[in-house]
Scaffold this motif. Structure first.
Motif, mmCIF file in Angstrom:
data_model
loop_
_atom_site.group_PDB
_atom_site.id
_atom_site.type_symbol
_atom_site.label_atom_id
_atom_site.label_comp_id
_atom_site.label_asym_id
_atom_site.label_seq_id
_atom_site.Cartn_x
_atom_site.Cartn_y
_atom_site.Cartn_z
ATOM 1 N N LEU A 17 0.870 -1.188 0.041
ATOM 2 C CA LEU A 17 0.068 0.060 0.078
ATOM 3 C C LEU A 17 0.829 1.329 0.003
ATOM 4 N N VAL A 18 1.981 1.083 0.772
ATOM 5 C CA VAL A 18 2.817 2.483 0.983
ATOM 6 C C VAL A 18 3.444 2.561 -0.388
ATOM 7 N N PHE A 19 3.918 1.425 -0.980
ATOM 8 C CA PHE A 19 4.741 1.193 -2.237
ATOM 9 C C PHE A 19 3.785 2.061 -3.360
ATOM 10 N N GLY A 20 2.623 1.717 -3.316
ATOM 11 C CA GLY A 20 1.523 2.131 -4.377
ATOM 12 C C GLY A 20 1.273 3.566 -4.316
ATOM 13 N N ILE A 21 1.100 4.079 -3.103
ATOM 14 C CA ILE A 21 0.827 5.653 -2.882
ATOM 15 C C ILE A 21 2.146 6.273 -3.246
ATOM 16 N N GLY A 22 3.208 5.710 -2.814
ATOM 17 C CA GLY A 22 4.572 6.433 -3.180
ATOM 18 C C GLY A 22 4.545 6.304 -4.820
ATOM 19 N N MET A 23 4.209 5.493 -5.482
ATOM 20 C CA MET A 23 4.261 5.567 -6.967
ATOM 21 C C MET A 23 3.444 6.531 -7.450
ATOM 22 N N VAL A 25 2.459 9.268 -5.912
ATOM 23 C CA VAL A 25 3.184 10.605 -5.499
ATOM 24 C C VAL A 25 4.038 10.839 -6.605
ATOM 25 N N VAL A 26 4.902 9.871 -6.994
ATOM 26 C CA VAL A 26 5.918 10.088 -7.866
ATOM 27 C C VAL A 26 5.242 10.702 -9.488
ATOM 28 N N PHE A 27 4.302 9.620 -9.684
ATOM 29 C CA PHE A 27 3.712 9.976 -11.058
ATOM 30 C C PHE A 27 2.993 11.527 -11.275
ATOM 31 N N VAL A 28 2.366 11.809 -10.003
ATOM 32 C CA VAL A 28 1.915 12.983 -10.130
ATOM 33 C C VAL A 28 2.908 14.158 -9.968
ATOM 34 N N VAL A 29 4.021 13.963 -9.465
ATOM 35 C CA VAL A 29 5.220 15.039 -9.361
ATOM 36 C C VAL A 29 5.544 14.992 -10.839
ATOM 37 N N LEU A 30 5.813 13.720 -11.227
ATOM 38 C CA LEU A 30 6.448 13.821 -12.749
ATOM 39 C C LEU A 30 5.405 14.408 -13.936
ATOM 40 N N ILE A 31 4.146 14.068 -13.721
ATOM 41 C CA ILE A 31 3.239 14.653 -14.674
ATOM 42 C C ILE A 31 3.174 16.316 -14.511
ATOM 43 N N ALA A 32 3.188 16.585 -13.306
ATOM 44 C CA ALA A 32 3.133 18.314 -12.736
ATOM 45 C C ALA A 32 4.486 19.000 -13.333
ATOM 46 N N TYR A 33 5.520 18.175 -13.341
ATOM 47 C CA TYR A 33 6.913 18.581 -13.714
ATOM 48 C C TYR A 33 6.703 18.805 -15.375
ATOM 49 N N THR A 34 6.244 17.733 -15.909
ATOM 50 C CA THR A 34 6.072 17.553 -17.445
ATOM 51 C C THR A 34 5.310 18.814 -17.793
ATOM 52 N N MET A 35 4.094 19.032 -17.319
ATOM 53 C CA MET A 35 3.109 19.795 -17.703
ATOM 54 C C MET A 35 3.800 21.305 -17.440
ATOM 55 N N ALA A 36 4.572 21.702 -16.482
ATOM 56 C CA ALA A 36 5.098 22.792 -16.068
ATOM 57 C C ALA A 36 6.050 23.311 -17.072
ATOM 58 N N ASN A 37 6.793 21.949 -17.700
ATOM 59 C CA ASN A 37 8.060 22.482 -18.570
ATOM 60 C C ASN A 37 7.568 22.249 -19.909
ATOM 61 N N PHE A 38 6.706 21.510 -20.167
ATOM 62 C CA PHE A 38 6.626 21.077 -21.798
ATOM 63 C C PHE A 38 4.943 21.192 -22.192
ATOM 64 N N GLY A 39 4.230 21.702 -21.471
ATOM 65 C CA GLY A 39 2.662 21.780 -21.452
ATOM 66 C C GLY A 39 2.277 23.185 -21.982
ATOM 67 N N GLY A 40 1.244 23.681 -21.266
ATOM 68 C CA GLY A 40 0.834 25.087 -21.702
ATOM 69 C C GLY A 40 1.871 26.116 -22.160
ATOM 70 N N SER A 41 2.690 26.191 -20.937
ATOM 71 C CA SER A 41 3.602 27.372 -21.117
ATOM 72 C C SER A 41 5.002 26.830 -21.933
ATOM 73 N N ILE A 42 5.475 27.662 -23.023
ATOM 74 C CA ILE A 42 6.471 27.227 -23.701
ATOM 75 C C ILE A 42 7.636 27.595 -23.151
ATOM 76 N N PRO A 43 8.635 26.407 -22.903
ATOM 77 C CA PRO A 43 9.983 26.926 -22.322
ATOM 78 C C PRO A 43 10.780 27.896 -23.204
ATOM 79 N N VAL A 44 11.477 28.557 -22.659
ATOM 80 C CA VAL A 44 12.392 29.551 -23.212
ATOM 81 C C VAL A 44 13.351 28.781 -24.041
ATOM 82 N N GLY A 45 13.379 29.120 -25.352
ATOM 83 C CA GLY A 45 14.396 28.293 -26.249
ATOM 84 C C GLY A 45 13.728 27.533 -27.150
ATOM 85 N N THR A 46 12.532 26.724 -26.714
ATOM 86 C CA THR A 46 12.174 25.902 -27.633
ATOM 87 C C THR A 46 10.492 25.938 -27.642
ATOM 88 N N GLN A 47 10.039 25.346 -28.875
ATOM 89 C CA GLN A 47 8.592 25.366 -28.740
ATOM 90 C C GLN A 47 8.345 24.068 -29.604
#
Ligand code: CUA
Length: 161
Positions: A17-23, A25-47
């Motif tokens: 259960l702890v492992f599952g919740i941990g995973m 959390v990891v996925f949510v953080v990764l998705i949030a990171y990906t969206m922040a960097n590659f989603g709606g907002s275009i990072p400086v330098g690339t689109q």
């Protein structure tokens, strides 16, 4: 099932259960990171761009360099094996912003005697700026191996007084 077996199984389940919740959390953080960097907002330098439409639609279908006020903006196709426009001309001491993309495979966009040296990845637009302080001819070369014509993949920018 005796009591001890029961405790062992519960501990085992709690572990998963702890492992599952941990995973999660990891996925949510990764998705949030990906969206922040590659989603709606275009990072400086690339689109993002559809590489299959580079030659037919949008700014890159008309590769060019144009002067806007005191600056230049260039839309450059890096393809196997060459660059469009094949030659560019600017005046010195003016900022030049290059947007570079590829319709086929990965290339490089390196301008000699400058710090411009970017990877050109299909599906992405690289953006770099430079102000040439000295007149002259600057070779543009591909420094990512891209096939048999790689060594001949060159163009130039002519900087005028
Ligand atoms: Cu293009 Cu090497």
């Amino acid at each position: 099932m005796n009591h001890e077996e029961h405790v062992v199984i519960e501990r085992f389940e709690r572990g998963w259960l702890v492992f599952g919740i941990g995973m999660i959390v990891v996925f949510v953080v990764l998705i949030a990171y990906t969206m922040a960097n590659f989603g709606g907002s275009i990072p400086v330098g690339t689109q993002r761009i559809d590489p299959t439409k580079v030659r037919s639609e949008g700014e890159f279908a008309n590769p060019r360099i144009e002067q806007i006020g005191n600056e230049y903006v260039a839309y450059v196709q890096a393809f196997a094996f060459g660059y469009l426009p094949a030659e560019m001309r600017v005046k010195k001491d003016r900022k030049v912003t290059f947007y570079v993309t590829s319709p086929d495979v990965q290339h490089g966009f390196m301008i000699e005697r400058t710090n411009i040296n970017v990877q050109v990845i299909p599906g992405e637009v690289a953006r770099v700026s430079h102000t040439f302080r000295k007149a002259g001819e600057y070779q543009i070369i591909c420094n990512e191996y891209c096939g048999l014509g790689h060594a001949n993949m060159i163009s130039k920018i002519v900087v005028e007084e």
